[in-house]
Write a protein that holds these residues in place. Structure first.
Motif, PDB file in Angstrom:
ATOM      1  N   LYS A  11      -0.572  -1.115   5.736  1.00 18.84           N
ATOM      2  CA  LYS A  11      -0.908  -1.913   4.551  1.00 18.84           C
ATOM      3  C   LYS A  11      -0.602  -1.099   3.303  1.00 18.84           C
ATOM      4  O   LYS A  11      -0.107   0.022   3.378  1.00 18.84           O
ATOM      5  N   GLY A  12      -0.882  -1.703   2.134  1.00 21.98           N
ATOM      6  CA  GLY A  12      -0.713  -0.983   0.875  1.00 21.98           C
ATOM      7  C   GLY A  12       0.724  -0.617   0.562  1.00 21.98           C
ATOM      8  O   GLY A  12       1.668  -1.357   0.874  1.00 21.98           O
ATOM      9  N   THR A 186      -4.618  -1.398  -3.580  1.00 22.71           N
ATOM     10  CA  THR A 186      -4.599  -1.134  -2.148  1.00 22.71           C
ATOM     11  C   THR A 186      -6.027  -0.897  -1.664  1.00 22.71           C
ATOM     12  O   THR A 186      -6.989  -1.000  -2.419  1.00 22.71           O
ATOM     13  N   ASP A 187      -6.140  -0.503  -0.404  1.00 23.49           N
ATOM     14  CA  ASP A 187      -7.454  -0.211   0.185  1.00 23.49           C
ATOM     15  C   ASP A 187      -7.914   1.214  -0.135  1.00 23.49           C
ATOM     16  O   ASP A 187      -8.966   1.638   0.347  1.00 23.49           O
ATOM     17  N   PRO A 209       1.305  -3.134  -4.881  1.00 27.91           N
ATOM     18  CA  PRO A 209       2.068  -2.286  -3.958  1.00 27.91           C
ATOM     19  C   PRO A 209       3.540  -2.668  -3.916  1.00 27.91           C
ATOM     20  O   PRO A 209       4.413  -1.798  -3.767  1.00 27.91           O
TER      21      PRO A 209
END
Length: 270
Positions: A11-12, A186-187, A209
């Motif tokens: 992710k991200g 993002t996380d 991102p």
């Protein structure tokens, strides 16, 4: 067909970089500790771009991780022309209140894995007329950041290491670049255990991102030494050198120092 390796790809920014490379029809080798999101990303990119995507669920800080990754990628070494060391994380809190184990783990992922994977894949990248190595740094690399101390220190290392490596390889076929993003949607803030106040500040300057990734890959293929996405981030990287260090440290501490919320006690990360 050319192949690209991306760590921290579930992710991200890592996922977004993988997507940009997929658009360019690179076959992908994706690595992440987050198995579920890694599988989801791989399936999504493979279906959308009609490319082959191989995945490895791996904690980069685990013993033997580098050997396992090297063996896993070995069948692709005749096509591997892009390596992206994107994986990394930080934890927000006072140095003395965070465990030594979790701070060593940040160093293992942000520094040791980046150095190790660069070392492993330079001989592989040398096989081709043109190849690329991208290491993730951060705008925190350009200044001291209290309460995000270990993370910022690892990113200062990453920037210095990447520039030094770039110079050593200046007459080779390998182009080496450092990516220094700032606040990105993002996380990261969740894994870093940042408080609501710090999150609100970050939200004012967040880039997507996808935007960061596009700038990153454009800069990588143009052979840039340092890629700092966004005007505000460029200012954040450039301005600290013109102010006294103590002043810069106070500004950063004001952003990242854990604060009580609504008069209640604030539990420091442990």
């Amino acid at each position: 067909m050319s192949v690209a390796l991306v760590t921290g790809a579930a992710k991200g920014i890592g996922k977004a970089i993988a997507a940009v490379l997929a658009e360019k029809k690179y076959q992908l080798l994706l690595i992440d500790i987050d198995k579920d999101n890694l599988e989801k990303t791989a399936n999504e990119l493979a279906a959308k771009h009609q490319i082959e995507v191989a995945i490895l669920h791996q904690d980069l800080s685990a013993p033997g991780a580098l050997s396992k990754i090297q063996a896993w990628t070995n069948p692709y070494h005749d096509q591997l022309t892009v390596v992206v060391n994107n994986a990394g994380y930080g934890i927000n809190g006072a140095f003395e209140h965070l465990t030594l184990e979790e701070q060593f783990n940040i160093i293992d992922v942000n520094v040791k894995a980046q150095v190790g994977l660069s070392y492993i894949y330079i001989p592989v990248l040398r096989k081709f007329p043109k190849a690329y190595l991208l290491n993730l740094a951060s705008t925190t690399a350009y200044q001291t950041v209290p309460y995000l101390n270990i993370y910022a220190s690892t990113k200062a290392f990453a920037l210095s290491f990447t520039r030094g490596l770039r110079y050593e390889l200046r007459n080779s076929n390998i182009s080496v670049s450092a990516l220094s993003p700032g606040s990105t949607d993002t996380d990261f803030v969740n894994r870093a255990r940042m408080g609501q106040r710090t999150r609100r500040i970050a939200d004012r300057f967040n880039m997507t991102p996808e935007k960061v990734a596009q700038i990153a890959i454009d800069g990588l293929f143009k052979g840039k030494a340092e890629i700092v996405p966004g005007f505000t981030n460029k200012l954040n990287a450039w301005l600290p050198k013109f102010f006294p260090k103590l002043f810069v440290e106070k500004i950063a501490a004001g952003i990242y120092e854990p604060k009580p919320i609504s008069g209640t006690a604030f539990a420091l990360p442990s």
